[in-house]
Scaffold this motif. Structure first.
Motif, mmCIF file in Angstrom:
data_model
loop_
_atom_site.group_PDB
_atom_site.id
_atom_site.type_symbol
_atom_site.label_atom_id
_atom_site.label_comp_id
_atom_site.label_asym_id
_atom_site.label_seq_id
_atom_site.Cartn_x
_atom_site.Cartn_y
_atom_site.Cartn_z
ATOM 1 N N ILE A 1 0.908 -1.036 -0.016
ATOM 2 C CA ILE A 1 0.175 -0.236 -0.005
ATOM 3 C C ILE A 1 0.931 1.097 -0.076
ATOM 4 C CG2 ILE A 1 -1.925 1.314 1.265
ATOM 5 C CD1 ILE A 1 -2.658 -1.630 2.481
ATOM 6 N N ILE A 2 1.849 1.235 0.883
ATOM 7 C CA ILE A 2 2.842 2.367 1.018
ATOM 8 C C ILE A 2 3.465 2.597 -0.510
ATOM 9 C CG2 ILE A 2 5.053 3.220 1.919
ATOM 10 C CD1 ILE A 2 2.671 3.441 3.781
ATOM 11 N N ASP A 3 3.967 1.633 -1.198
ATOM 12 C CA ASP A 3 4.650 1.821 -2.372
ATOM 13 C C ASP A 3 3.485 2.502 -3.685
ATOM 14 O OD1 ASP A 3 6.690 0.732 -1.543
ATOM 15 O OD2 ASP A 3 6.563 -1.453 -2.172
ATOM 16 N N ASP B 1 7.737 7.568 -4.156
ATOM 17 C CA ASP B 1 9.047 8.152 -4.124
ATOM 18 C C ASP B 1 9.601 7.870 -2.573
ATOM 19 O OD1 ASP B 1 9.139 9.021 -6.914
ATOM 20 O OD2 ASP B 1 8.202 11.087 -5.980
ATOM 21 N N GLY B 2 8.934 6.794 -1.933
ATOM 22 C CA GLY B 2 9.420 6.667 -0.462
ATOM 23 C C GLY B 2 8.234 6.976 0.369
ATOM 24 N N ARG B 3 8.624 6.356 1.715
ATOM 25 C CA ARG B 3 7.365 6.640 2.533
ATOM 26 C C ARG B 3 7.539 7.957 3.356
ATOM 27 N NH1 ARG B 3 5.955 1.497 6.785
ATOM 28 N NH2 ARG B 3 4.902 2.643 8.299
ATOM 29 N N ASP B 4 7.345 8.836 2.893
ATOM 30 C CA ASP B 4 7.331 10.286 3.382
ATOM 31 C C ASP B 4 6.023 10.992 3.050
ATOM 32 O OD1 ASP B 4 9.860 10.221 4.808
ATOM 33 O OD2 ASP B 4 10.662 10.423 2.884
ATOM 34 N N PHE B 5 5.456 11.666 3.879
ATOM 35 C CA PHE B 5 4.103 12.471 3.232
ATOM 36 C C PHE B 5 4.751 13.854 3.370
ATOM 37 C CE2 PHE B 5 0.467 15.179 4.474
ATOM 38 C CZ PHE B 5 -0.292 14.441 3.681
ATOM 39 N N GLY B 6 4.395 14.428 2.248
ATOM 40 C CA GLY B 6 4.709 15.729 1.991
ATOM 41 C C GLY B 6 4.151 16.258 0.263
ATOM 42 N N ALA B 7 4.009 17.426 0.250
ATOM 43 C CA ALA B 7 3.958 18.009 -1.218
ATOM 44 C C ALA B 7 4.591 17.376 -2.461
ATOM 45 C CB ALA B 7 3.977 19.499 -1.174
ATOM 46 N N GLY B 8 4.015 16.741 -3.186
ATOM 47 C CA GLY B 8 4.680 16.239 -4.398
ATOM 48 C C GLY B 8 4.843 14.817 -4.162
ATOM 49 N N ALA C 1 1.740 6.638 6.315
ATOM 50 C CA ALA C 1 2.972 7.070 6.347
ATOM 51 C C ALA C 1 3.532 6.832 7.777
ATOM 52 C CB ALA C 1 3.440 8.395 5.785
ATOM 53 N N SER C 2 2.723 6.986 8.669
ATOM 54 C CA SER C 2 3.588 6.885 10.149
ATOM 55 C C SER C 2 3.017 5.500 10.852
ATOM 56 C CB SER C 2 2.957 8.069 10.969
ATOM 57 O OG SER C 2 1.690 8.165 11.001
ATOM 58 N N ALA C 3 2.262 4.688 10.232
ATOM 59 C CA ALA C 3 1.785 3.437 10.846
ATOM 60 C C ALA C 3 3.121 2.528 11.357
ATOM 61 C CB ALA C 3 0.991 2.698 9.838
ATOM 62 N N LYS C 4 3.138 2.217 12.513
ATOM 63 C CA LYS C 4 4.109 1.221 13.047
ATOM 64 C C LYS C 4 3.479 -0.043 13.614
ATOM 65 C CE LYS C 4 7.513 4.171 12.969
ATOM 66 N NZ LYS C 4 6.619 5.433 12.129
ATOM 67 N N PRO C 5 4.128 -1.305 13.350
ATOM 68 C CA PRO C 5 3.537 -2.607 13.649
ATOM 69 C C PRO C 5 3.385 -2.662 15.440
ATOM 70 C CG PRO C 5 5.626 -2.812 12.114
ATOM 71 C CD PRO C 5 5.405 -1.449 12.547
ATOM 72 N N ASN C 6 2.386 -3.233 15.470
ATOM 73 C CA ASN C 6 2.087 -3.570 16.949
ATOM 74 C C ASN C 6 3.335 -4.448 17.446
ATOM 75 O OD1 ASN C 6 1.095 -4.334 19.562
ATOM 76 N ND2 ASN C 6 -0.842 -4.532 18.723
ATOM 77 N N ALA C 7 3.695 -4.041 18.660
ATOM 78 C CA ALA C 7 4.832 -4.704 19.375
ATOM 79 C C ALA C 7 4.455 -6.222 19.499
ATOM 80 C CB ALA C 7 5.428 -4.063 20.541
ATOM 81 N N ASP C 8 3.433 -6.529 19.633
ATOM 82 C CA ASP C 8 2.743 -7.771 19.752
ATOM 83 C C ASP C 8 1.890 -8.324 18.721
ATOM 84 O OD1 ASP C 8 1.711 -10.240 20.498
ATOM 85 O OD2 ASP C 8 0.595 -9.679 22.445
ATOM 86 N N PRO C 9 2.787 -9.038 17.779
ATOM 87 C CA PRO C 9 1.934 -9.339 16.510
ATOM 88 C C PRO C 9 0.771 -10.155 16.645
ATOM 89 C CG PRO C 9 4.503 -9.793 16.538
ATOM 90 C CD PRO C 9 3.996 -9.718 17.759
ATOM 91 N N SER C 10 0.540 -10.700 17.903
ATOM 92 C CA SER C 10 -0.666 -11.608 18.034
ATOM 93 C C SER C 10 -1.953 -10.641 18.592
ATOM 94 C CB SER C 10 -0.371 -12.946 19.036
ATOM 95 O OG SER C 10 -0.026 -12.350 20.211
#
Length: 281
Positions: A14-16, A21-28, A55-64
């Motif tokens: 989804i991010i791609d 151009d990379g996982r950064d949120f900004g104009a263009g 862009a800022s989503a981080k995995p849960n420290a506990d995958p389960s």
């Protein structure tokens, strides 16, 4: 795959798509072409906020544990649906496809340059697929994960819930039934061209959208990740999406075979030793 890898792989896809151009949120940076092909029901501010969340989503420290990803006070939860029969041990597709892929990788890994390797193809015939099975899978999994969302909300304050629904199967095709009430045998020129899709798109499935709409008070956004497309659906706006679909779609699958072809690439491991790698075409 280890627990959590499938979810992370899906999010990265989804991010791609959103940030070429990379996982950064900004104009263009955001892929604005999505607005004209894959975004449904969003105002511009809503879309910008979703991009920030992704862009800022981080995995849960506990995958389960619920949720799979956290972005500030927004939660993202991933699950898969299937058009094959689904039981306690998973879908027919998953039970057969994962051993097939594992066996294929193992066979390729055992090849050496002495084997005179050539292009290798492996075919995976799909189990029977039906649209009704897909709807059953969606309803069952959506209900299960919505229960987890409710339980999480009891102890945590969250502002938004995003559900990522993945469908990894080829086979289901869609065609708009524009002429169903008129009948066949006549030609109407270019008055109305049918929409046709070689792979499943949730944005055109009125039955699936109606199931999602029942959760509008709990789920803000659904990101549908298909084999050939990614769609972003604002759940509260589904009634207006349905108004833009005056004709139903016929959704069905014929016999489906997934073909994997690998091409040999010679590599030099050391001056005196060679090996063979395979790249998938």
């Amino acid at each position: 795959m280890a627990r959590g890898d499938r979810e992370l792989h899906c999010l990265e896809r989804i991010i791609d798509d959103v940030f070429p151009d990379g996982r950064d949120f900004g104009a263009g940076v955001v892929n604005t072409s999505l607005l004209h092909s894959s975004v449904y029901g969003f105002a511009q501010d809503d879309w910008d906020t979703l991009c920030e969340d992704l862009a800022s989503a981080k995995p849960n420290a506990d995958p389960s544990s619920f949720p799979d990803f956290i972005s500030g006070d927004t939660v993202l939860e991933h699950f898969e649906i299937t058009a094959t029969i689904e039981g306690r041990k998973g879908s027919q597709f998953k039970r057969k496809h994962e051993p097939f892929m594992g066996s294929m990788r193992k066979g390729l890994g055992n090849l050496s340059v002495e084997d005179n390797p050539r292009a290798i193809s492996r075919a995976f015939p799909y189990p029977n697929q039906q649209h009704v099975s897909l709807l059953d899978s969606l309803e069952r999994n959506l209900s299960k994960h919505a229960e987890s969302l409710r339980a999480f909300r009891v102890k945590h304050a969250i502002s938004k819930a995003i559900f990522v629904i993945e469908h990894r199967e080829y086979g289901l095709a869609m065609i708009e039934d524009v002429f169903g009430e008129i009948g066949s045998g006549r030609i109407f020129g270019d008055m109305r061209e049918q929409q046709k899709f070689s792979s499943y798109r949730m944005s055109r499935d009125a039955d699936a959208l109606s199931i999602l709409a029942d959760y509008a008070a709990e789920i803000d956004v659904v990101v549908f990740v298909g084999v050939e497309n990614i769609e972003f659906i604002k759940v509260a706006e589904i009634p207006d999406m349905l108004k833009l679909m005056p004709w139903p779609f016929v959704i069905a699958a014929g016999p489906t075979v997934e073909l994997h072809t690998f091409l040999p690439v010679t590599r030099v491991c050391a001056p005196e030793k060679e090996g063979v790698d395979y790249e998938q075409s």
